[in-house]
Write an enzyme that holds these catalytic residues in place. Structure first.
Site, PDB file in Angstrom:
ATOM      1  N   ILE A  88       0.848  -1.210   0.000  1.00  0.00           N
ATOM      2  CA  ILE A  88       0.000   0.000   0.000  1.00  0.00           C
ATOM      3  C   ILE A  88       0.876   1.251   0.000  1.00  0.00           C
ATOM      4  CG2 ILE A  88      -1.852   1.224   1.207  1.00  0.00           C
ATOM      5  CD1 ILE A  88      -2.674  -1.520   2.423  1.00  0.00           C
ATOM      6  N   ASN A 148      12.433  -1.094   6.607  1.00  0.00           N
ATOM      7  CA  ASN A 148      13.537  -2.038   6.858  1.00  0.00           C
ATOM      8  C   ASN A 148      13.560  -3.155   5.807  1.00  0.00           C
ATOM      9  OD1 ASN A 148      11.401  -3.675   7.546  1.00  0.00           O
ATOM     10  ND2 ASN A 148      12.049  -4.045   9.663  1.00  0.00           N
ATOM     11  N   LEU A 174      12.308   0.758  12.371  1.00  0.00           N
ATOM     12  CA  LEU A 174      11.715   1.759  13.274  1.00  0.00           C
ATOM     13  C   LEU A 174      12.014   1.467  14.753  1.00  0.00           C
ATOM     14  CD1 LEU A 174       8.283   2.373  11.517  1.00  0.00           C
ATOM     15  CD2 LEU A 174      10.230   3.899  11.540  1.00  0.00           C
ATOM     16  N   PHE A 211       2.608   3.146   7.726  1.00  0.00           N
ATOM     17  CA  PHE A 211       2.197   1.855   7.164  1.00  0.00           C
ATOM     18  C   PHE A 211       2.981   0.702   7.787  1.00  0.00           C
ATOM     19  CE2 PHE A 211       1.536   4.660   3.382  1.00  0.00           C
ATOM     20  CZ  PHE A 211       0.208   4.375   3.132  1.00  0.00           C
ATOM     21  N   SER A 230      -7.465  -1.029  10.329  1.00  0.00           N
ATOM     22  CA  SER A 230      -8.088  -2.114   9.569  1.00  0.00           C
ATOM     23  C   SER A 230      -9.525  -2.318  10.038  1.00  0.00           C
ATOM     24  CB  SER A 230      -7.287  -3.390   9.815  1.00  0.00           C
ATOM     25  OG  SER A 230      -8.015  -4.525   9.427  1.00  0.00           O
ATOM     26  N   TYR A 282      -2.405  -9.716  15.512  1.00  0.00           N
ATOM     27  CA  TYR A 282      -2.279  -8.654  14.515  1.00  0.00           C
ATOM     28  C   TYR A 282      -3.394  -7.620  14.691  1.00  0.00           C
ATOM     29  CZ  TYR A 282      -3.260  -6.205  10.179  1.00  0.00           C
ATOM     30  OH  TYR A 282      -3.567  -5.219   9.270  1.00  0.00           O
ATOM     31  N   LYS A 290      -3.669  -3.362  16.058  1.00  0.00           N
ATOM     32  CA  LYS A 290      -4.348  -2.218  15.413  1.00  0.00           C
ATOM     33  C   LYS A 290      -5.232  -1.484  16.428  1.00  0.00           C
ATOM     34  CE  LYS A 290      -2.697  -2.638  11.305  1.00  0.00           C
ATOM     35  NZ  LYS A 290      -1.615  -1.716  10.930  1.00  0.00           N
ATOM     36  N   TYR A 316      -8.896   0.379   6.706  1.00  0.00           N
ATOM     37  CA  TYR A 316      -9.020  -0.188   5.360  1.00  0.00           C
ATOM     38  C   TYR A 316      -9.918  -1.411   5.395  1.00  0.00           C
ATOM     39  CZ  TYR A 316      -4.319   1.992   5.068  1.00  0.00           C
ATOM     40  OH  TYR A 316      -3.228   2.819   5.151  1.00  0.00           O
TER      41      TYR A 316
HETATM   42  P1  NAD Z   1       3.371  -4.576   3.550  1.00  0.00           P
HETATM   43  O1  NAD Z   1       3.918  -5.668   4.385  1.00  0.00           O
HETATM   44  O2  NAD Z   1       3.456  -4.714   2.073  1.00  0.00           O
HETATM   45  O3  NAD Z   1       4.039  -3.177   3.972  1.00  0.00           O
HETATM   46  C1  NAD Z   1       4.484  -2.926   5.283  1.00  0.00           C
HETATM   47  C2  NAD Z   1       5.917  -2.405   5.179  1.00  0.00           C
HETATM   48  O4  NAD Z   1       6.402  -2.129   6.495  1.00  0.00           O
HETATM   49  C3  NAD Z   1       6.864  -3.400   4.546  1.00  0.00           C
HETATM   50  O5  NAD Z   1       7.556  -2.776   3.482  1.00  0.00           O
HETATM   51  C4  NAD Z   1       7.824  -3.791   5.677  1.00  0.00           C
HETATM   52  O6  NAD Z   1       9.127  -4.070   5.196  1.00  0.00           O
HETATM   53  C5  NAD Z   1       7.757  -2.545   6.550  1.00  0.00           C
HETATM   54  N1  NAD Z   1       8.086  -2.773   7.962  1.00  0.00           N
HETATM   55  C6  NAD Z   1       7.570  -3.699   8.807  1.00  0.00           C
HETATM   56  N2  NAD Z   1       8.117  -3.590  10.032  1.00  0.00           N
HETATM   57  C7  NAD Z   1       8.995  -2.550   9.966  1.00  0.00           C
HETATM   58  C8  NAD Z   1       9.890  -1.945  10.900  1.00  0.00           C
HETATM   59  N3  NAD Z   1       9.992  -2.397  12.166  1.00  0.00           N
HETATM   60  N4  NAD Z   1      10.649  -0.904  10.490  1.00  0.00           N
HETATM   61  C9  NAD Z   1      10.566  -0.439   9.221  1.00  0.00           C
HETATM   62  N5  NAD Z   1       9.759  -0.980   8.285  1.00  0.00           N
HETATM   63  C10 NAD Z   1       8.985  -2.024   8.668  1.00  0.00           C
HETATM   64  O7  NAD Z   1       1.852  -4.352   3.996  1.00  0.00           O
HETATM   65  P2  NAD Z   1       0.695  -3.497   3.289  1.00  0.00           P
HETATM   66  O8  NAD Z   1      -0.311  -4.425   2.748  1.00  0.00           O
HETATM   67  O9  NAD Z   1       1.290  -2.453   2.428  1.00  0.00           O
HETATM   68  O10 NAD Z   1       0.048  -2.827   4.579  1.00  0.00           O
HETATM   69  C11 NAD Z   1       0.424  -1.548   5.043  1.00  0.00           C
HETATM   70  C12 NAD Z   1      -0.289  -1.273   6.365  1.00  0.00           C
HETATM   71  O11 NAD Z   1      -1.698  -1.354   6.162  1.00  0.00           O
HETATM   72  C13 NAD Z   1       0.046  -2.285   7.459  1.00  0.00           C
HETATM   73  O12 NAD Z   1       0.160  -1.613   8.686  1.00  0.00           O
HETATM   74  C14 NAD Z   1      -1.148  -3.199   7.460  1.00  0.00           C
HETATM   75  O13 NAD Z   1      -1.356  -3.784   8.720  1.00  0.00           O
HETATM   76  C15 NAD Z   1      -2.274  -2.247   7.091  1.00  0.00           C
HETATM   77  N6  NAD Z   1      -3.424  -2.938   6.488  1.00  0.00           N
HETATM   78  C16 NAD Z   1      -3.224  -3.723   5.388  1.00  0.00           C
HETATM   79  C17 NAD Z   1      -4.305  -4.423   4.837  1.00  0.00           C
HETATM   80  C18 NAD Z   1      -4.117  -5.313   3.635  1.00  0.00           C
HETATM   81  O14 NAD Z   1      -4.998  -6.127   3.360  1.00  0.00           O
HETATM   82  N7  NAD Z   1      -3.026  -5.217   2.884  1.00  0.00           N
HETATM   83  C19 NAD Z   1      -5.597  -4.293   5.406  1.00  0.00           C
HETATM   84  C20 NAD Z   1      -5.759  -3.464   6.511  1.00  0.00           C
HETATM   85  C21 NAD Z   1      -4.655  -2.789   7.048  1.00  0.00           C
HETATM   86  N1  UFG Z   2     -10.641 -16.723   0.906  1.00  0.00           N
HETATM   87  C1  UFG Z   2     -10.717 -17.939   0.275  1.00  0.00           C
HETATM   88  N2  UFG Z   2      -9.552 -18.553  -0.090  1.00  0.00           N
HETATM   89  C2  UFG Z   2      -8.328 -18.002   0.143  1.00  0.00           C
HETATM   90  C3  UFG Z   2      -8.256 -16.748   0.791  1.00  0.00           C
HETATM   91  C4  UFG Z   2      -9.435 -16.150   1.173  1.00  0.00           C
HETATM   92  O1  UFG Z   2     -11.792 -18.462   0.041  1.00  0.00           O
HETATM   93  O2  UFG Z   2      -7.289 -18.615  -0.196  1.00  0.00           O
HETATM   94  C5  UFG Z   2     -11.896 -16.030   1.263  1.00  0.00           C
HETATM   95  C6  UFG Z   2     -12.038 -15.762   2.750  1.00  0.00           C
HETATM   96  O3  UFG Z   2     -12.639 -16.862   3.381  1.00  0.00           O
HETATM   97  C7  UFG Z   2     -12.914 -14.491   2.746  1.00  0.00           C
HETATM   98  C8  UFG Z   2     -12.470 -13.763   1.475  1.00  0.00           C
HETATM   99  O4  UFG Z   2     -11.869 -14.757   0.642  1.00  0.00           O
HETATM  100  O5  UFG Z   2     -14.262 -14.834   2.611  1.00  0.00           O
HETATM  101  C9  UFG Z   2     -11.472 -12.652   1.731  1.00  0.00           C
HETATM  102  O6  UFG Z   2     -10.376 -13.174   2.477  1.00  0.00           O
HETATM  103  P1  UFG Z   2      -8.988 -12.397   2.617  1.00  0.00           P
HETATM  104  O7  UFG Z   2      -8.060 -13.292   3.373  1.00  0.00           O
HETATM  105  O8  UFG Z   2      -8.540 -11.910   1.296  1.00  0.00           O
HETATM  106  O9  UFG Z   2      -9.366 -11.120   3.461  1.00  0.00           O
HETATM  107  P2  UFG Z   2     -10.032 -11.014   4.911  1.00  0.00           P
HETATM  108  O10 UFG Z   2     -11.313 -10.276   4.725  1.00  0.00           O
HETATM  109  O11 UFG Z   2     -10.075 -12.290   5.622  1.00  0.00           O
HETATM  110  O12 UFG Z   2      -8.915 -10.160   5.676  1.00  0.00           O
HETATM  111  C10 UFG Z   2      -8.719  -8.788   5.438  1.00  0.00           C
HETATM  112  C11 UFG Z   2      -7.246  -8.377   5.662  1.00  0.00           C
HETATM  113  C12 UFG Z   2      -6.862  -8.488   7.098  1.00  0.00           C
HETATM  114  C13 UFG Z   2      -7.845  -7.785   7.969  1.00  0.00           C
HETATM  115  C14 UFG Z   2      -9.233  -8.308   7.707  1.00  0.00           C
HETATM  116  C15 UFG Z   2     -10.211  -7.574   8.576  1.00  0.00           C
HETATM  117  O13 UFG Z   2      -6.394  -9.189   4.885  1.00  0.00           O
HETATM  118  O14 UFG Z   2      -5.604  -7.852   7.276  1.00  0.00           O
HETATM  119  O15 UFG Z   2      -9.545  -8.100   6.322  1.00  0.00           O
HETATM  120  O16 UFG Z   2     -11.300  -7.160   7.972  1.00  0.00           O
HETATM  121  F1  UFG Z   2      -7.556  -7.996   9.285  1.00  0.00           F
END
Ligand code: NAD
Ligand code: UFG
Length: 348
Positions: A12, A32, A59, A80, A124, A152, A156, A180
């Site tokens: 993201i 990192n 961090l 992030f 999240s 996890y 949050k 998100y």
């Molecule tokens: P990501 O893992 O791709 O990005 C996170 C980045 O943080 C990575 O580049 C990682 O190297 C860096 N990082 C982790 N620990 C660190 C540290 N101690 N010091 C410096 N850098 C560090 O994840 P993303 O999907 O881009 O998610 C970004 C943020 O959004 C996260 O906080 C995640 O929890 C939150 N989020 C993601 C989702 C999703 O589905 N992708 C959903 C809800 C919330």
């Molecule tokens: N699913 C499958 N097969 C897979 C993966 C997922 O059927 O291999 C299904 C899950 O059961 C769910 C849907 O696809 O019904 C979405 O699943 P994801 O794992 O893609 O996403 P989630 O909604 O479970 O999780 C997301 C984020 C988390 C966050 C959560 C909270 O990835 O970081 O939403 O809303 F915590």
């Protein structure tokens, strides 16, 4: 503005940096690279034709963070950085609490000590807990750690609660919490996308691996939910729209607007989603249709901790940030495949 993006090399973060640069902001990225690659930042520069000041820094290293703030004028931070795998967090809880909480606390402490008072935090939908009824508004009940099933998700909610506490005693702070829903898709250039290490946990990256033959078939976790076709329903948002949501949120820092959320009027909470729910089968069928490919799948049992339906009420971000996602499920599926096809081994 000069914006420090912590975790900016990630999925993201990298997409957000593109939109920040395109909107005229300057970016200092701190990462990192524990779950990302510097190649993503090189590609951000290629897409935008602009420079990112990059620090490979953990961090947890407060001295290095201090030096970064000493050497740069920073107007706002976007946080992030963190570990994000739900399943892994249940196996390595201490690692998740240590990394996510320490990173956050160090950043906020160093920010404040350098008179930087503006922060956006990546939260999240998971903070709403398992029992929330969709469409979920920002004021749906949150605050019960016991309703969150994994470390996890707990990090949050703990960080959100810390932010409210810190804001109460520091009137200069302005804090935006973005919750998100399900970020998916990739940059339309095919240069940036999601590059999970190992077996993907989430639906869209798993489908992408099946699409290019890296995985044999998708396992659909349950078709006996109370939804239109029995598979789980989620609110998928294109990662480029999500990135634009951060640019929109920065406007909060330039106004005197007070929040109606608590925290002395200086904590603003927004859902970032589309408000539309799609089932797993909707996603699979759309992926097949727009990319003209076949996705093999089997129906398996339910996954622990999943709910049947989760989508947001997106009204608040629409009204207060003027944020409205522009891209639909077709774009999400097309862009996901485009990235995977062009980068079958991710950034490596
Ligand atoms: P990501 O893992 O791709 O990005 C996170 C980045 O943080 C990575 O580049 C990682 O190297 C860096 N990082 C982790 N620990 C660190 C540290 N101690 N010091 C410096 N850098 C560090 O994840 P993303 O999907 O881009 O998610 C970004 C943020 O959004 C996260 O906080 C995640 O929890 C939150 N989020 C993601 C989702 C999703 O589905 N992708 C959903 C809800 C919330
Ligand atoms: N699913 C499958 N097969 C897979 C993966 C997922 O059927 O291999 C299904 C899950 O059961 C769910 C849907 O696809 O019904 C979405 O699943 P994801 O794992 O893609 O996403 P989630 O909604 O479970 O999780 C997301 C984020 C988390 C966050 C959560 C909270 O990835 O970081 O939403 O809303 F915590």
């Amino acid at each position: 503005m000069n914006i420090l993006v912590a975790g900016g090399a990630g999925y993201i973060g990298s997409h957000t940096i593109v939109e920040l640069l395109n909107s005229g902001h300057n970016v200092i990225c701190v990462d990192n690279l524990s779950n990302s690659s510097k190649v993503a930042i090189d590609r951000v520069e290629e897409i935008t034709n602009k420079k990112v000041l990059f620090y490979k820094t953990d961090l947890s290293d407060k001295n290095s963070l201090n030096d970064i703030f000493e050497n740069n004028r920073i107007d706002a931070c976007i946080m992030f950085a963190g570990l994000k795998a739900v399943g892994e967090s249940t196996k390595k809880p201490l690692l998740y609490y240590m990394n996510n909480l320490t990173s956050f606390m160090n950043l906020v402490e160093v920010m404040i000590s350098h008179n930087c008072y503006n922060i956006i935090f990546s939260s999240s939908a998971t903070v709403y807990g398992l029992l929330a009824k969709s469409p979920i508004s920002e004021d749906s009940y949150v605050g019960d750690l016991g309703k969150i099933t994994n470390p996890y998700g707990k990090t949050k909610l703990i960080i959100e609660q810390m932010l409210f506490d810190i804001a109460k005693v520091n009137d200069k702070l302005k804090i935006v919490i973005l919750r998100y829903f399900n970020p998916v898709g990739a940059h339309k250039s095919g240069l940036l996308g999601e590059d999970p290490r190992g077996i993907p946990n989430n639906l869209m990256p798993y489908i992408a691996k099946v699409a290019v033959g890296k995985m044999e078939k998708l396992h659909i976790y349950g078709n006996d939910y109370n939804t239109k076709d029995g598979t789980g329903v989620r609110d998928y948002i294109h990662v480029v729209d999500l990135a634009m949501g951060h640019v929109a949120a920065l406007k909060i820092f330039e106004t005197n607007k007070k929040s109606e959320d608590s925290g002395n009027g200086n904590v603003f909470v927004y859902n970032l989603g589309t408000g539309v729910g799609y089932s797993v089968l909707d996603v699979v069928n759309t992926y097949e249709k727009v990319n003209n490919i076949k996705i093999n799948y089997v129906i398996d049992g339910r996954r622990d901790g999943d709910v049947d339906t989760l989508y947001c009420n997106p009204k608040k971000a629409r009204e207060e940030l003027n944020f409205k996602p522009q891209l639909g499920l077709d774009d999400m599926c097309r862009d996901s495949y485009n990235f995977q096809k062009n980068n079958p081994n991710g950034y490596n």
